[in-house]
Design a protein around this motif. Structure first.
Motif, PDB file in Angstrom:
ATOM      1  N   SER A  23      -5.235  -4.472   0.610  1.00 10.76           N
ATOM      2  CA  SER A  23      -6.013  -4.911  -0.555  1.00 10.76           C
ATOM      3  C   SER A  23      -6.269  -3.773  -1.538  1.00 10.76           C
ATOM      4  O   SER A  23      -6.813  -3.992  -2.610  1.00 10.76           O
ATOM      5  N   GLY A  24      -5.889  -2.537  -1.177  1.00 15.58           N
ATOM      6  CA  GLY A  24      -6.016  -1.415  -2.089  1.00 15.58           C
ATOM      7  C   GLY A  24      -7.208  -0.502  -1.855  1.00 15.58           C
ATOM      8  O   GLY A  24      -7.360   0.489  -2.567  1.00 15.58           O
ATOM      9  N   MET A  25      -8.058  -0.802  -0.870  1.00 13.15           N
ATOM     10  CA  MET A  25      -9.206   0.068  -0.619  1.00 13.15           C
ATOM     11  C   MET A  25      -8.741   1.379   0.016  1.00 13.15           C
ATOM     12  O   MET A  25      -7.920   1.388   0.920  1.00 13.15           O
ATOM     13  N   ALA A  26      -9.296   2.488  -0.489  1.00 12.13           N
ATOM     14  CA  ALA A  26      -8.936   3.811   0.016  1.00 12.13           C
ATOM     15  C   ALA A  26      -9.629   4.082   1.347  1.00 12.13           C
ATOM     16  O   ALA A  26     -10.802   3.754   1.536  1.00 12.13           O
ATOM     17  N   ILE A  27      -8.876   4.702   2.270  1.00  8.82           N
ATOM     18  CA  ILE A  27      -9.408   5.119   3.568  1.00  8.82           C
ATOM     19  C   ILE A  27      -9.018   6.575   3.754  1.00  8.82           C
ATOM     20  O   ILE A  27      -7.840   6.924   3.677  1.00  8.82           O
ATOM     21  N   LEU A  28     -10.004   7.430   3.990  1.00  7.28           N
ATOM     22  CA  LEU A  28      -9.763   8.852   4.174  1.00  7.28           C
ATOM     23  C   LEU A  28     -10.069   9.220   5.614  1.00  7.28           C
ATOM     24  O   LEU A  28     -11.187   9.033   6.087  1.00  7.28           O
ATOM     25  N   ASN A  29      -9.084   9.727   6.327  1.00  6.26           N
ATOM     26  CA  ASN A  29      -9.252  10.163   7.715  1.00  6.26           C
ATOM     27  C   ASN A  29      -9.261  11.682   7.762  1.00  6.26           C
ATOM     28  O   ASN A  29      -8.440  12.330   7.109  1.00  6.26           O
ATOM     29  N   LEU A  57     -13.834   7.828   5.964  1.00  7.22           N
ATOM     30  CA  LEU A  57     -14.612   7.559   4.756  1.00  7.22           C
ATOM     31  C   LEU A  57     -13.884   6.490   3.959  1.00  7.22           C
ATOM     32  O   LEU A  57     -12.650   6.542   3.841  1.00  7.22           O
ATOM     33  N   PHE A  58     -14.615   5.536   3.408  1.00  5.25           N
ATOM     34  CA  PHE A  58     -14.014   4.405   2.709  1.00  5.25           C
ATOM     35  C   PHE A  58     -14.358   4.405   1.221  1.00  5.25           C
ATOM     36  O   PHE A  58     -15.376   4.938   0.811  1.00  5.25           O
ATOM     37  N   GLY A  59     -13.498   3.749   0.429  1.00  7.29           N
ATOM     38  CA  GLY A  59     -13.808   3.431  -0.959  1.00  7.29           C
ATOM     39  C   GLY A  59     -13.459   4.507  -1.968  1.00  7.29           C
ATOM     40  O   GLY A  59     -12.707   5.439  -1.706  1.00  7.29           O
ATOM     41  N   ALA A  60     -14.046   4.348  -3.157  1.00  8.40           N
ATOM     42  CA  ALA A  60     -13.769   5.246  -4.292  1.00  8.40           C
ATOM     43  C   ALA A  60     -14.138   6.680  -3.975  1.00  8.40           C
ATOM     44  O   ALA A  60     -13.494   7.615  -4.443  1.00  8.40           O
ATOM     45  N   ARG A  61     -15.158   6.875  -3.202  1.00  9.60           N
ATOM     46  CA  ARG A  61     -15.590   8.217  -2.827  1.00  9.60           C
ATOM     47  C   ARG A  61     -14.487   8.942  -2.057  1.00  9.60           C
ATOM     48  O   ARG A  61     -14.274  10.133  -2.227  1.00  9.60           O
ATOM     49  N   ALA A  62     -13.772   8.220  -1.208  1.00 15.27           N
ATOM     50  CA  ALA A  62     -12.679   8.808  -0.437  1.00 15.27           C
ATOM     51  C   ALA A  62     -11.599   9.342  -1.375  1.00 15.27           C
ATOM     52  O   ALA A  62     -11.082  10.446  -1.171  1.00 15.27           O
ATOM     53  N   GLU A  63     -11.267   8.580  -2.409  1.00 15.64           N
ATOM     54  CA  GLU A  63     -10.271   9.014  -3.381  1.00 15.64           C
ATOM     55  C   GLU A  63     -10.726  10.256  -4.125  1.00 15.64           C
ATOM     56  O   GLU A  63      -9.953  11.178  -4.350  1.00 15.64           O
ATOM     57  N   ALA A  64     -11.989  10.281  -4.512  1.00 10.96           N
ATOM     58  CA  ALA A  64     -12.509  11.359  -5.348  1.00 10.96           C
ATOM     59  C   ALA A  64     -12.504  12.712  -4.656  1.00 10.96           C
ATOM     60  O   ALA A  64     -12.293  13.733  -5.304  1.00 10.96           O
ATOM     61  N   ILE A  65     -12.713  12.750  -3.358  1.00 15.07           N
ATOM     62  CA  ILE A  65     -12.838  14.041  -2.684  1.00 15.07           C
ATOM     63  C   ILE A  65     -11.660  14.393  -1.780  1.00 15.07           C
ATOM     64  O   ILE A  65     -11.644  15.463  -1.190  1.00 15.07           O
ATOM     65  N   ALA A  66     -10.667  13.533  -1.713  1.00 12.44           N
ATOM     66  CA  ALA A  66      -9.542  13.752  -0.799  1.00 12.44           C
ATOM     67  C   ALA A  66      -8.874  15.110  -1.009  1.00 12.44           C
ATOM     68  O   ALA A  66      -8.544  15.799  -0.038  1.00 12.44           O
ATOM     69  N   ASN A  67      -8.681  15.530  -2.237  1.00 11.55           N
ATOM     70  CA  ASN A  67      -7.967  16.776  -2.514  1.00 11.55           C
ATOM     71  C   ASN A  67      -8.794  18.015  -2.185  1.00 11.55           C
ATOM     72  O   ASN A  67      -8.253  19.111  -2.104  1.00 11.55           O
ATOM     73  N   GLY A 130     -24.194   2.781  -0.176  1.00  8.67           N
ATOM     74  CA  GLY A 130     -24.625   2.424   1.157  1.00  8.67           C
ATOM     75  C   GLY A 130     -23.546   1.767   1.973  1.00  8.67           C
ATOM     76  O   GLY A 130     -23.384   2.068   3.129  1.00  8.67           O
ATOM     77  N   ASN A 131     -22.758   0.868   1.390  1.00  6.08           N
ATOM     78  CA  ASN A 131     -21.747   0.192   2.195  1.00  6.08           C
ATOM     79  C   ASN A 131     -20.381   0.806   1.958  1.00  6.08           C
ATOM     80  O   ASN A 131     -20.201   1.622   1.079  1.00  6.08           O
ATOM     81  N   ALA A 132     -19.421   0.408   2.724  1.00 10.52           N
ATOM     82  CA  ALA A 132     -18.114   1.058   2.725  1.00 10.52           C
ATOM     83  C   ALA A 132     -17.425   1.032   1.367  1.00 10.52           C
ATOM     84  O   ALA A 132     -16.721   1.954   1.028  1.00 10.52           O
ATOM     85  N   GLY A 133     -17.622   0.032   0.559  1.00 11.27           N
ATOM     86  CA  GLY A 133     -16.909  -0.024  -0.706  1.00 11.27           C
ATOM     87  C   GLY A 133     -17.767   0.226  -1.919  1.00 11.27           C
ATOM     88  O   GLY A 133     -17.273   0.249  -3.030  1.00 11.27           O
ATOM     89  N   GLY A 134     -19.065   0.423  -1.776  1.00 10.99           N
ATOM     90  CA  GLY A 134     -19.936   0.477  -2.932  1.00 10.99           C
ATOM     91  C   GLY A 134     -20.371   1.854  -3.370  1.00 10.99           C
ATOM     92  O   GLY A 134     -21.453   2.007  -3.894  1.00 10.99           O
ATOM     93  N   TYR A 135     -19.557   2.868  -3.198  1.00  9.31           N
ATOM     94  CA  TYR A 135     -19.958   4.215  -3.563  1.00  9.31           C
ATOM     95  C   TYR A 135     -19.619   4.496  -5.009  1.00  9.31           C
ATOM     96  O   TYR A 135     -18.627   4.031  -5.520  1.00  9.31           O
ATOM     97  N   GLN A 136     -20.453   5.273  -5.664  1.00  7.36           N
ATOM     98  CA  GLN A 136     -20.203   5.677  -7.028  1.00  7.36           C
ATOM     99  C   GLN A 136     -20.381   7.179  -7.138  1.00  7.36           C
ATOM    100  O   GLN A 136     -21.284   7.748  -6.543  1.00  7.36           O
TER     101      GLN A 136
END
Length: 167
Positions: A23-29, A57-67, A130-136
């Motif tokens: 579905s496109g949700m980011a997952i950071l392991n 870590l899930f969601g937009a936050r995972a994308e933002a800090i992955a690098n 708070g939830n897996a997909g709702g980070y800003q």
């Protein structure tokens, strides 16, 4: 009542791995090594034993800090334990991992590793949610380029008496 809270501090054992669900949700392991200090019964000396902990870590936050999450970076993580079980090739498998709610970079400014890696506390801003997909992402306020105002000069020739103090 049950409590499921985990707080760990350690170094990343590998570069963080970013992937996506269908579905496109980011997952950071990522993996974190946390030392446990124990006394060696034979020598009487204290020794460090590494514990290797899988984190996700899930969601937009995972994308933002992955690098920024490269091997060796020191982090503090707060989250909750999650146990998973699945079957692969006829064998039952299971694991326990930490689902990250909060992550803080703890490396010093000069301890960044690899190109494009996090350079310690130069990262500003934070993540809320708070939830897996709702980070800003909440960026840090911009620093003023102007020099700080000078403190007022004190006239050493004037005298201050107790009667002048309002308290």
């Amino acid at each position: 009542m049950s409590i499921n809270r985990v707080v760990i501090s350690g170094n990343l054992t590998r570069d963080a791995e970013l992937r996506r669900t269908q579905s496109g949700m980011a997952i950071l392991n990522l993996g974190v090594a946390v030392n446990d200090r124990r006394r060696n019964n034979q020598t009487g000396e204290w020794e460090d034993y590494a514990n290797f902990i899988d984190c996700v870590l899930f969601g937009a936050r995972a994308e933002a800090i992955a690098n920024y999450l490269v091997k060796g970076t020191k982090v503090a993580i707060e989250g909750k334990l999650r146990w998973s079980q699945w079957e692969r090739d006829g064998q039952k498998r299971s694991k326990i991992e930490v689902v990250i709610d909060e992550i803080e970079f703890m490396s010093s400014r000069n301890a960044g590793q690899g190109s494009g890696g996090f350079q310690g506390d130069s990262f500003q801003g934070g993540f809320q949610g708070g939830n897996a997909g709702g980070y800003q992402y909440a960026p840090a306020p911009a620093a003023s380029a102007a020099a700080p105002a000078a403190a007022p000069a004190i006239d050493a020739s004037s005298s201050v008496y107790d009667d002048d103090i309002p308290f």
